[in-house]
Write an enzyme that holds these catalytic residues in place. Structure first.
Site, PDB file in Angstrom:
ATOM      1  N   ASP A  46      -4.087  -3.163   4.146  1.00 10.51           N
ATOM      2  CA  ASP A  46      -2.913  -3.185   5.022  1.00 10.51           C
ATOM      3  C   ASP A  46      -3.102  -4.208   6.141  1.00 10.51           C
ATOM      4  OD1 ASP A  46      -0.453  -2.448   5.987  1.00 10.51           O
ATOM      5  OD2 ASP A  46      -1.142  -0.594   6.927  1.00 10.51           O
TER       6      ASP A  46
ATOM      7  N   ASN B 255       7.051  -0.183  -2.097  1.00  6.75           N
ATOM      8  CA  ASN B 255       7.141  -1.610  -1.744  1.00  6.75           C
ATOM      9  C   ASN B 255       8.362  -2.305  -2.366  1.00  6.75           C
ATOM     10  OD1 ASN B 255       3.536  -2.251  -1.611  1.00  6.75           O
ATOM     11  ND2 ASN B 255       4.959  -1.744   0.026  1.00  6.75           N
TER      12      ASN B 255
HETATM   13  C1  FPP Z   1      -0.041  -4.808   3.207  1.00  5.90           C
HETATM   14  O1  FPP Z   1       0.296  -5.705   4.189  1.00  5.90           O
HETATM   15  C2  FPP Z   1      -0.295  -5.441   1.959  1.00  5.90           C
HETATM   16  C3  FPP Z   1       0.369  -5.279   0.774  1.00  5.90           C
HETATM   17  C4  FPP Z   1       1.827  -5.276   0.576  1.00  5.90           C
HETATM   18  C5  FPP Z   1      -0.438  -5.091  -0.424  1.00  5.90           C
HETATM   19  C6  FPP Z   1      -1.586  -6.032  -0.616  1.00  5.90           C
HETATM   20  C7  FPP Z   1      -1.195  -7.361  -1.087  1.00  5.90           C
HETATM   21  C8  FPP Z   1      -2.027  -8.406  -1.092  1.00  5.90           C
HETATM   22  C9  FPP Z   1      -3.443  -8.339  -0.640  1.00  5.90           C
HETATM   23  C10 FPP Z   1      -1.464  -9.692  -1.530  1.00  5.90           C
HETATM   24  C11 FPP Z   1      -2.126 -10.230  -2.716  1.00  5.90           C
HETATM   25  C12 FPP Z   1      -2.218  -9.276  -3.806  1.00  5.90           C
HETATM   26  C13 FPP Z   1      -2.558  -9.620  -5.027  1.00  5.90           C
HETATM   27  C14 FPP Z   1      -2.933  -8.592  -6.036  1.00  5.90           C
HETATM   28  C15 FPP Z   1      -2.569 -11.024  -5.405  1.00  5.90           C
HETATM   29  P1  FPP Z   1       1.654  -5.475   4.933  1.00  5.90           P
HETATM   30  O2  FPP Z   1       2.610  -6.504   4.480  1.00  5.90           O
HETATM   31  O3  FPP Z   1       2.107  -4.059   4.770  1.00  5.90           O
HETATM   32  O4  FPP Z   1       1.201  -5.730   6.416  1.00  5.90           O
HETATM   33  P2  FPP Z   1       1.880  -5.173   7.740  1.00  5.90           P
HETATM   34  O5  FPP Z   1       1.702  -3.664   7.709  1.00  5.90           O
HETATM   35  O6  FPP Z   1       1.080  -5.821   8.816  1.00  5.90           O
HETATM   36  O7  FPP Z   1       3.304  -5.589   7.720  1.00  5.90           O
END
Ligand code: FPP
Length: 236
Positions: free
Chosen positions: A13, A61
């Protein structure tokens, strides 16, 4: 107790916040997050962790803006193409849990290809959770069990915890001993609900794109210092 967990699960996250703090678009955070996956996979192998399960995209998501979903799916397809070599170098088998059929066809195709190409590795597994939801997984297991009862193959009186566990997405994988969540949020967010019943939880304020070798080692050290009793008492 073994100081190195066999199975580590991670809620990755904070990509968005990492990008925002630099005045960059969110996708830049996801790109940096993909780099963390590569680094953490390599380090996990070095440490002797056998299973690494990553929460890459949840059923929730799909509610994100369509442009971000599109960019994430594109990133996933690129990641699979680029990092296949990394999986071979680390002798790691790729697995997926979740509603894979929800994903764009090109992503499904890449996943299938890389999973097949790495299916012979037995030392380590990288498990990507994609269109994954813990409640969806349990409901799915309940549906399959109900079908067996309906078909007369299973007596409801014989349904045990093992019956449910054996109908989850990857029943052969042991439960994670350690669940890591980055970016400070104290939530489970519908991840591996059945499997984390006895997992140790480690939450760090570090944002996922900043979570690298040192941060993984810190989490493992912290885990190793804990005393797991599984509802029992010390020394018994
Ligand atoms: C959370 O950050 C992350 C995700 C949506 C999932 C993880 C995704 C990756 C690591 C990208 C690459 C993945 C692969 C498999 C290539 P967020 O967007 O929720 O962060 P925030 O809470 O700060 O908004």
């Amino acid at each position: 107790m073994n100081k190195i967990p066999e199975h580590v699960a991670i809620i990755m996250d904070g990509n968005g916040r990492w990008a925002k703090s630099r005045g960059w678009p969110r996708i830049k955070g996801h790109e940096a997050g993909a780099e963390s996956i590569k680094v953490v996979l390599r380090e996990a192998r070095k440490l002797g962790i056998k299973y690494l399960t990553l929460y890459a995209f949840s059923v929730e998501n799909w509610n994100r803006p369509s442009l971000e979903i599109k960019a994430l799916m594109q990133l996933l397809a690129t990641f699979l193409k680029k990092e296949e070599k990394e999986l071979h170098d680390n002798q790691t088998r790729l697995r997926v849990i979740g509603r894979v059929s929800d994903l764009p066809k090109n992503v499904q195709k890449e996943l299938k290809r890389v999973m097949e190409a790495t299916s012979h590795y037995t030392e380590a597994q990288l498990v990507l959770s994609l269109s994954y939801g813990g409640r969806t997984e349990i409901a799915n297991a309940a549906r399959q069990i109900a079908e067996k009862v309906k078909a007369g193959e299973l007596d409801p009186a014989d349904i045990t915890e093992d019956t449910v566990a054996s109908h989850l997405y990857a029943p052969d994988i042991p439960d994670p001993e350690l669940l890591i969540r980055t970016s400070g949020e104290m939530r489970v967010s519908n991840f591996l609900l059945w499997q984390i019943s006895y997992s140790e939880i480690y939450v760090t304020d570090v944002l996922w794109p900043d979570f690298r070798e040192a941060e993984l080692n810190e989490a493992i050290d912290n885990y190793a210092s804990r005393n797991r009793r599984f509802g029992g008492v010390d020394g018994k």
